[in-house]
Design a protein around this motif. Sequence first.
Motif, PDB file in Angstrom:
ATOM      1  N   VAL A   1       0.864  -1.181   0.000  1.00  0.00           N
ATOM      2  CA  VAL A   1       0.000   0.000   0.000  1.00  0.00           C
ATOM      3  C   VAL A   1       0.902   1.233   0.000  1.00  0.00           C
ATOM      4  N   GLU A   2       0.443   2.280  -0.675  1.00  0.00           N
ATOM      5  CA  GLU A   2       1.150   3.567  -0.645  1.00  0.00           C
ATOM      6  C   GLU A   2       0.129   4.611  -0.240  1.00  0.00           C
ATOM      7  N   LEU A   3       0.432   5.314   0.848  1.00  0.00           N
ATOM      8  CA  LEU A   3      -0.507   6.283   1.398  1.00  0.00           C
ATOM      9  C   LEU A   3       0.182   7.614   1.639  1.00  0.00           C
ATOM     10  N   ALA A   4      -0.580   8.683   1.472  1.00  0.00           N
ATOM     11  CA  ALA A   4      -0.082  10.020   1.772  1.00  0.00           C
ATOM     12  C   ALA A   4      -0.872  10.550   2.955  1.00  0.00           C
ATOM     13  N   GLY A   5      -0.176  11.192   3.869  1.00  0.00           N
ATOM     14  CA  GLY A   5      -0.846  11.739   5.036  1.00  0.00           C
ATOM     15  C   GLY A   5       0.090  12.594   5.851  1.00  0.00           C
ATOM     16  N   LYS A   6      -0.256  12.774   7.117  1.00  0.00           N
ATOM     17  CA  LYS A   6       0.568  13.568   8.034  1.00  0.00           C
ATOM     18  C   LYS A   6       0.913  12.727   9.249  1.00  0.00           C
ATOM     19  N   VAL A   7       2.146  12.861   9.684  1.00  0.00           N
ATOM     20  CA  VAL A   7       2.589  12.127  10.859  1.00  0.00           C
ATOM     21  C   VAL A   7       1.768  12.554  12.059  1.00  0.00           C
ATOM     22  N   LYS A   8       1.215  11.572  12.753  1.00  0.00           N
ATOM     23  CA  LYS A   8       0.492  11.826  13.987  1.00  0.00           C
ATOM     24  C   LYS A   8       1.441  11.645  15.173  1.00  0.00           C
ATOM     25  N   GLU A   9       2.233  10.563  15.123  1.00  0.00           N
ATOM     26  CA  GLU A   9       3.145  10.256  16.222  1.00  0.00           C
ATOM     27  C   GLU A   9       4.192   9.264  15.730  1.00  0.00           C
TER      28      GLU A   9
ATOM     29  N   ALA B   1       8.054  -0.633  12.323  1.00  0.00           N
ATOM     30  CA  ALA B   1       9.442  -0.569  11.874  1.00  0.00           C
ATOM     31  C   ALA B   1      10.330  -1.257  12.907  1.00  0.00           C
ATOM     32  N   GLU B   2      11.599  -1.277  12.651  1.00  0.00           N
ATOM     33  CA  GLU B   2      12.570  -1.843  13.577  1.00  0.00           C
ATOM     34  C   GLU B   2      12.704  -0.937  14.799  1.00  0.00           C
ATOM     35  N   GLY B   3      13.496  -1.367  15.762  1.00  0.00           N
ATOM     36  CA  GLY B   3      13.758  -0.585  16.961  1.00  0.00           C
ATOM     37  C   GLY B   3      14.684   0.588  16.677  1.00  0.00           C
ATOM     38  N   PRO B   4      14.840   1.485  17.647  1.00  0.00           N
ATOM     39  CA  PRO B   4      15.645   2.696  17.466  1.00  0.00           C
ATOM     40  C   PRO B   4      17.081   2.451  17.000  1.00  0.00           C
ATOM     41  N   SER B   5      17.760   1.434  17.516  1.00  0.00           N
ATOM     42  CA  SER B   5      19.161   1.241  17.117  1.00  0.00           C
ATOM     43  C   SER B   5      19.273   0.919  15.634  1.00  0.00           C
ATOM     44  N   THR B   6      18.357   0.099  15.120  1.00  0.00           N
ATOM     45  CA  THR B   6      18.372  -0.226  13.690  1.00  0.00           C
ATOM     46  C   THR B   6      17.981   0.993  12.865  1.00  0.00           C
ATOM     47  N   LEU B   7      16.995   1.746  13.319  1.00  0.00           N
ATOM     48  CA  LEU B   7      16.587   2.955  12.597  1.00  0.00           C
ATOM     49  C   LEU B   7      17.717   3.989  12.578  1.00  0.00           C
ATOM     50  N   MET B   8      18.420   4.126  13.697  1.00  0.00           N
ATOM     51  CA  MET B   8      19.542   5.079  13.734  1.00  0.00           C
ATOM     52  C   MET B   8      20.621   4.685  12.735  1.00  0.00           C
ATOM     53  N   ARG B   9      20.912   3.387  12.647  1.00  0.00           N
ATOM     54  CA  ARG B   9      21.923   2.936  11.678  1.00  0.00           C
ATOM     55  C   ARG B   9      21.479   3.217  10.245  1.00  0.00           C
ATOM     56  N   ALA B  10      20.158   3.252  10.030  1.00  0.00           N
ATOM     57  CA  ALA B  10      19.619   3.565   8.709  1.00  0.00           C
ATOM     58  C   ALA B  10      19.488   5.072   8.493  1.00  0.00           C
ATOM     59  N   GLY B  11      19.871   5.858   9.504  1.00  0.00           N
ATOM     60  CA  GLY B  11      19.828   7.315   9.384  1.00  0.00           C
ATOM     61  C   GLY B  11      18.486   7.930   9.736  1.00  0.00           C
ATOM     62  N   ILE B  12      17.612   7.182  10.394  1.00  0.00           N
ATOM     63  CA  ILE B  12      16.287   7.695  10.768  1.00  0.00           C
ATOM     64  C   ILE B  12      16.287   7.993  12.263  1.00  0.00           C
ATOM     65  N   ARG B  13      16.118   9.266  12.596  1.00  0.00           N
ATOM     66  CA  ARG B  13      16.086   9.708  13.985  1.00  0.00           C
ATOM     67  C   ARG B  13      14.646  10.080  14.361  1.00  0.00           C
ATOM     68  N   LYS B  14      14.343  10.010  15.638  1.00  0.00           N
ATOM     69  CA  LYS B  14      12.988  10.333  16.103  1.00  0.00           C
ATOM     70  C   LYS B  14      12.562  11.734  15.672  1.00  0.00           C
ATOM     71  N   ASN B  15      13.465  12.679  15.750  1.00  0.00           N
ATOM     72  CA  ASN B  15      13.126  14.070  15.421  1.00  0.00           C
ATOM     73  C   ASN B  15      12.976  14.318  13.921  1.00  0.00           C
ATOM     74  N   ASP B  16      13.275  13.313  13.090  1.00  0.00           N
ATOM     75  CA  ASP B  16      13.123  13.469  11.641  1.00  0.00           C
ATOM     76  C   ASP B  16      11.664  13.507  11.216  1.00  0.00           C
ATOM     77  N   LEU B  17      10.776  12.970  12.060  1.00  0.00           N
ATOM     78  CA  LEU B  17       9.363  12.858  11.690  1.00  0.00           C
ATOM     79  C   LEU B  17       8.457  13.397  12.798  1.00  0.00           C
ATOM     80  N   PRO B  18       8.503  14.727  13.021  1.00  0.00           N
ATOM     81  CA  PRO B  18       7.643  15.307  14.057  1.00  0.00           C
ATOM     82  C   PRO B  18       6.173  15.311  13.613  1.00  0.00           C
ATOM     83  N   PRO B  19       5.254  15.384  14.571  1.00  0.00           N
ATOM     84  CA  PRO B  19       3.834  15.456  14.217  1.00  0.00           C
ATOM     85  C   PRO B  19       3.566  16.584  13.221  1.00  0.00           C
TER      86      PRO B  19
END
Length: 112
Positions: free
Chosen positions: A34-42, A70-88
């Motif tokens: 599926v491909e969806l467009a929207g806004k990050v809620k959390e 998705a994977e846990g934070p350590s795996t996401l960080m290694r992929a370059g995805i940080r929590k603050n990259d996707l604010p609400p």
Amino acid sequence: MKRLLLPALIVTALLSPLAWAHHSAAMFDFTTTVELAGKVKEFQYTNPHSWLLVDVTNEDGSVTTWGFEAEGPSTLMRAGIRKNDLPPGTAITIRGNPMKDGRSAAAWIDAV
């Protein structure tokens, strides 16, 4: 030492099916995307799995919140995805493998 080995092996044998079940992805349909467009809620940046919640506006104007696992934070960080990259409120287009039972959730593949 030998006295502890047998109980440890028994406990490991009994708990291993639970661990396997926990890490199962059997609920997702990996033959469909599926491909969806929207806004990050959390963005729940947590162990053992993170969840990105996205509010998607339907054709009738109603909003459905989709959860993307998705994977846990350590795996996401290694992929370059940080929590603050996707604010609400961040606009996002995301792809995932949907749940087999039709619920509004999917295994996160990628996003832009």
